[in-house]
Every structure is written in structure tokens, then in C-alpha cells.
Design a protein around this motif. Structure first.
Motif, PDB file in Angstrom:
ATOM      1  N   ASN A   1      25.856  99.754 141.265  1.00  0.00           N
ATOM      2  CA  ASN A   1      26.402  98.715 140.381  1.00  0.00           C
ATOM      3  C   ASN A   1      25.841  97.375 140.865  1.00  0.00           C
ATOM      4  O   ASN A   1      26.126  96.953 141.980  1.00  0.00           O
ATOM      5  CB  ASN A   1      27.936  98.734 140.481  1.00  0.00           C
ATOM      6  N   ILE A   2      24.985  96.755 140.032  1.00  0.00           N
ATOM      7  CA  ILE A   2      24.330  95.509 140.463  1.00  0.00           C
ATOM      8  C   ILE A   2      24.784  94.350 139.584  1.00  0.00           C
ATOM      9  O   ILE A   2      24.761  94.441 138.360  1.00  0.00           O
ATOM     10  CB  ILE A   2      22.785  95.631 140.383  1.00  0.00           C
ATOM     11  N   MET A   3      25.226  93.277 140.247  1.00  0.00           N
ATOM     12  CA  MET A   3      25.589  92.057 139.523  1.00  0.00           C
ATOM     13  C   MET A   3      24.591  90.985 139.920  1.00  0.00           C
ATOM     14  O   MET A   3      24.557  90.558 141.079  1.00  0.00           O
ATOM     15  CB  MET A   3      27.005  91.631 139.894  1.00  0.00           C
ATOM     16  N   TYR A   4      23.773  90.566 138.952  1.00  0.00           N
ATOM     17  CA  TYR A   4      22.663  89.649 139.232  1.00  0.00           C
ATOM     18  C   TYR A   4      22.953  88.264 138.658  1.00  0.00           C
ATOM     19  O   TYR A   4      23.370  88.153 137.507  1.00  0.00           O
ATOM     20  CB  TYR A   4      21.384  90.208 138.605  1.00  0.00           C
ATOM     21  N   TYR A   5      22.743  87.237 139.482  1.00  0.00           N
ATOM     22  CA  TYR A   5      22.952  85.856 139.043  1.00  0.00           C
ATOM     23  C   TYR A   5      21.688  85.048 139.331  1.00  0.00           C
ATOM     24  O   TYR A   5      21.267  84.982 140.488  1.00  0.00           O
ATOM     25  CB  TYR A   5      24.122  85.220 139.815  1.00  0.00           C
ATOM     26  N   PRO A   6      21.081  84.431 138.319  1.00  0.00           N
ATOM     27  CA  PRO A   6      19.910  83.589 138.608  1.00  0.00           C
ATOM     28  C   PRO A   6      20.254  82.485 139.618  1.00  0.00           C
ATOM     29  O   PRO A   6      19.443  82.123 140.456  1.00  0.00           O
ATOM     30  CB  PRO A   6      19.558  82.999 137.241  1.00  0.00           C
ATOM     31  N   ILE A   7      21.480  81.963 139.553  1.00  0.00           N
ATOM     32  CA  ILE A   7      21.922  80.954 140.530  1.00  0.00           C
ATOM     33  C   ILE A   7      23.431  81.081 140.704  1.00  0.00           C
ATOM     34  O   ILE A   7      24.136  81.459 139.768  1.00  0.00           O
ATOM     35  CB  ILE A   7      21.526  79.527 140.053  1.00  0.00           C
ATOM     36  N   CYS A   8      23.937  80.817 141.915  1.00  0.00           N
ATOM     37  CA  CYS A   8      25.391  80.839 142.127  1.00  0.00           C
ATOM     38  C   CYS A   8      25.720  79.997 143.359  1.00  0.00           C
ATOM     39  O   CYS A   8      24.813  79.545 144.054  1.00  0.00           O
ATOM     40  CB  CYS A   8      25.913  82.268 142.286  1.00  0.00           C
ATOM     41  N   ASP A   9      27.009  79.793 143.639  1.00  0.00           N
ATOM     42  CA  ASP A   9      27.341  79.034 144.856  1.00  0.00           C
ATOM     43  C   ASP A   9      27.058  79.903 146.080  1.00  0.00           C
ATOM     44  O   ASP A   9      26.256  79.547 146.941  1.00  0.00           O
ATOM     45  CB  ASP A   9      28.787  78.502 144.808  1.00  0.00           C
ATOM     46  N   SER A  10      27.712  81.067 146.152  1.00  0.00           N
ATOM     47  CA  SER A  10      27.506  81.977 147.287  1.00  0.00           C
ATOM     48  C   SER A  10      27.813  83.389 146.815  1.00  0.00           C
ATOM     49  O   SER A  10      28.857  83.611 146.188  1.00  0.00           O
ATOM     50  CB  SER A  10      28.449  81.585 148.430  1.00  0.00           C
ATOM     51  N   THR A  11      26.932  84.320 147.111  1.00  0.00           N
ATOM     52  CA  THR A  11      27.199  85.709 146.697  1.00  0.00           C
ATOM     53  C   THR A  11      28.440  86.246 147.415  1.00  0.00           C
ATOM     54  O   THR A  11      29.111  87.143 146.896  1.00  0.00           O
ATOM     55  CB  THR A  11      25.996  86.632 146.988  1.00  0.00           C
TER      56      THR A  11
END
Ligand code: BTX
Length: 327
Positions: free
Chosen positions: A83-93
């Protein structure tokens, strides 16, 4: 795997040779028009695909991103990264993973991003996370263990990442207790393990992993340019980030399973073989005091054994350590 992922993995596997549209349509049991639509979708994500008359489709280039579509074809795990949750940008994974874990995200969920605006290390220190150049990810695991066994996952992760880096680049990093990987004495990777638990039961462990991959020296903040390095700086070559992510997940699953089934002993042997700490004179900065002595080993609980100059052996649970030359 979704249909899009299946098409992509066939194009990748063909290694620059054409893949017939009819063959794809037959194998996936969909129309050629649908195949064409999926290929257009891939092009919108940055894949360059050339149609060669009467032969099929050739994958010319792939976008340099760590999206689900790019990582999945390399995955060889049963749980981690399924299960992969991908964010081009975020504060902190770490923050996103903590929230997702509380909401019930399954064991093995991977939260990954291209760029962090508030990446963090231990004690709320900041973690420099240049866009598109590193691996900034958090893995949610839900082992059925007692909370006091959770810190060892930092050491299990250190071994897993070292193995993955060795497989992908042929270069061996050294582990500096408890959570750094070094190359030529500079930090190439940091690990941050955080816990969600009840008194006697782990709900989830969130393993935060930051690997400097394709940065040049100038990409790092000036304050850390003399301390930090990347795989590209050390090896001279760009590293395929999705492949590295999949390899880290492979070893993390493998060594976590060994740890849960057989305890820390087998991992400890590997950890010691990669360690640059054991046998060395070190200075350990604890919250309230600083100790100096020789690091003589780690216990089965992952506690660093420090022999002071008067012979006393102290167990160090958490500290920043520096290698020192005795004058
Ligand atoms: P640490 O507290 O051991 O190290 C933090 C220190 O390392 C900083 O104070 C700075 O001196 C140095 N540093 C900062 N950024 C870098 C870098 N990119 N390369 C080398 N040295 C650096 C280590 O903490 C744990 C780091 C975990 C990072 C991951 S990234 C994905 C996940 N999300 C998140 O916010 N943190 C984790």
C-alpha cells in the motif's frame, strides 16, 4: 497490480524493445483503444513512449519520481510497500504516516514523497530533504511485540538499508550507532523510529528513512555540507530511486521477519559487521551528561555498551556519539 502498472511493467521489462499493442490487449483482455488510453495516461505522468509502426510501443524515458507506479514494478515483498501513499510534496512523511496509522492504515503501508518542507530527525532536529533527489519515506509496521522491543527496529532498519545500498551501488556504508549510515565518514542516511503503543502492545511502529541519493554537495544546506554526503557523490553515478526503495523494503521485510521469529541475535551479527562504532573510542552526549570510553558492543536489546576509562561498563540507550582519537 493495476492495468496501468501491468502495462508499465511490460514496457520496462522490454528494455527499449517495442511491445506490441495487440499483445498487450490480448494479455490484459482489454481493447487496443483502452491500451492507447492507458499509454496516454502514462505520458501525462512524464513517461515518453514512442509508437513504432507495425512493431508496437517503446518506452523512451521514465520520469524521475518515486510514485507508486514507478516503485511497484520493482517490489518483491509480501507486505511492505503493497500500500503506497505518494505525495509530490509534504511537511514530513512521519507526520502523515502517524495520522494514517491512527486511522488504521495496514501493516506495510509506505508513505513517500519527493520533498519535505519540515523533515525531521531525532529531538525535533531538522532533516534537509531536497526535492526529487532523495528517498524520504516512512513505513508503518504492526508487529505483535511488546513496546520495549520497538527501538531495535532502528538497528534492523540500519542493516536493511546498508544491504540495499550495497546491492544497488556496490558500495558499503558503515553504521554509526544508533541511527546513522556513513560513507567516508559523512552521513548518507538517517533513521527515525517512532512508536504508537498501549502499555503492553505495539499498535504501530513508524520507521522514517531519509537517504541522500542524487544530490550534489551544493544541494545541501551550507550548515551540513561538510557532514552530509549522497550516494551520487560517493559513487559518481545517479541511482534509480524507485529501485532503491523497493530493495530497502525487501531487506526491511526480510530482517524484520527474522527479528520477530528468531530475536535480535542474528541481526546483531550483521549489524556488528557493518558498524563503525564497535571497538572505537567514542564520546556519548546523553541528555544530562557526556561520557567517554570504548564502545565494546551492543546487547541483544540494542543497548550500546560503553567501557569507561576506570573499567566500568555503562549501557547507553540513547545518545549522540562522536568517534574520538585519544590524545
Ligand atoms: P538525527 O537527529 O540523527 O540527525 C539530524 C541531524 O543530521 C541534523 O541536525 C543535521 O546536523 C544533520 N542532517 C540534516 N539533514 C541531513 C541530510 N539530509 N543528510 C545528512 N545529514 C543531515 C536522523 O536524525 C533521522 C532522519 C530521518 C529523516 C526521515 S526522512 C523521512 C522521514 N520523515 C521525516 O520527517 N523524517 C524521516
Amino acid at each position: 497490480m493495476t492495468i496501468k502498472e501491468k502495462i508499465l511493467s511490460q514496457l520496462l521489462a522490454a528494455k527499449g524493445e517495442p511491445v506490441s499493442g495487440q499483445k498487450l490487449a490480448d494479455e490484459l483482455n482489454i481493447s487496443r483503444t483502452m491500451i492507447w488510453k492507458y499509454l496516454k495516461g502514462l505520458e501525462e505522468e512524464g513517461y515518453v513512449i514512442e509508437a513504432v509502426k507495425k512493431k508496437g510501443y517503446v518506452l523512451q524515458s521514465i520520469p524521475d519520481v518515486v510514485s507508486k507506479e514507478r516503485i511497484s514494478p520493482y517490489l518483491t515483498t509480501s507486505h511492505l510497500g503493497q500500500n503506497i501513499m505518494y505525495y509530490p510534496i509534504c511537511d514530513s512523511t512521519q507526520n502523515i504516516a502517524a495520522e494514517k496509522a491512527r486511522e488504521g492504515a495496514p501493516h506495510g503501508t509506505l508513505v513517500i514523497t519527493e520533498e519535505q518542507t519540515a523533515g525531521r530527525g531525532r529531538l525535533e532536529r531538522s532533516w534537509d530533504s531536497t526535492a526529487n533527489k532523495g528517498v524520504w519515506m516512512s513505513v508503518i509496521i504492526r508487529p505483535e511485540i511488546s513496546p520495549h522491543l520497538a527501538p531495535q527496529f532502528t538497528l534492523v532498519s540500519a542493516v536493511a538499508i546498508t544491504k540495499a545500498i550495497e546491492d544497488i551501488t556496490g558500495c558499503v556504508a558503515e553504521i554509526k550507532w544508533p541511527n546513522d549510515l556513513l560513507m567516508n565518514g559523512k552521513k548518507v542516511t538517517g533513521i527515525l523510529t517512532e512508536l504508537q503503543a498501549e502499555m503492553d502492545r505495539v499498535q504501530s511502529i513508524i520507521i522514517g528513512i531519509g537517504v541522500n541519493v542524487n544530490q550534489e554537495v551544493e544541494a545541501f544546506d551550507v550548515s551540513i555540507q561538510s557532514l552530509a554526503t549522497s550516494l551520487k557523490i560517493e559513487t559518481g553515478s545517479e541511482v534509480n530511486r524507485p529501485e532503491l526503495v523497493a530493495k530497502i523494503l525487501y531487506y526491511l521485510e526480510k530482517y524484520s521477519n527474522i527479528y520477530i521469529e528468531s530475536g535480535f541475535e542474528p541481526i546483531k551479527l550483521l549489524w556488528e559487521s557493518y558498524s563503525c562504532t564497535i571497538g572505537k573510542r567514542i564520546r556519548a552526549s546523553l541528555l544530562k551528561e557526556t561520557l567517554e570510553g570504548v564502545a565494546i558492543g551492543i546487547t541483544n536489546e540494542g543497548v550500546l555498551q560503553l567501557q569507561l576509562d576506570d573499567g566500568e561498563i555503562r549501557g547507553i540507550y540513547s545518545a549522540d556519539i562522536h568517534l574520538v582519537n585519544k590524545s
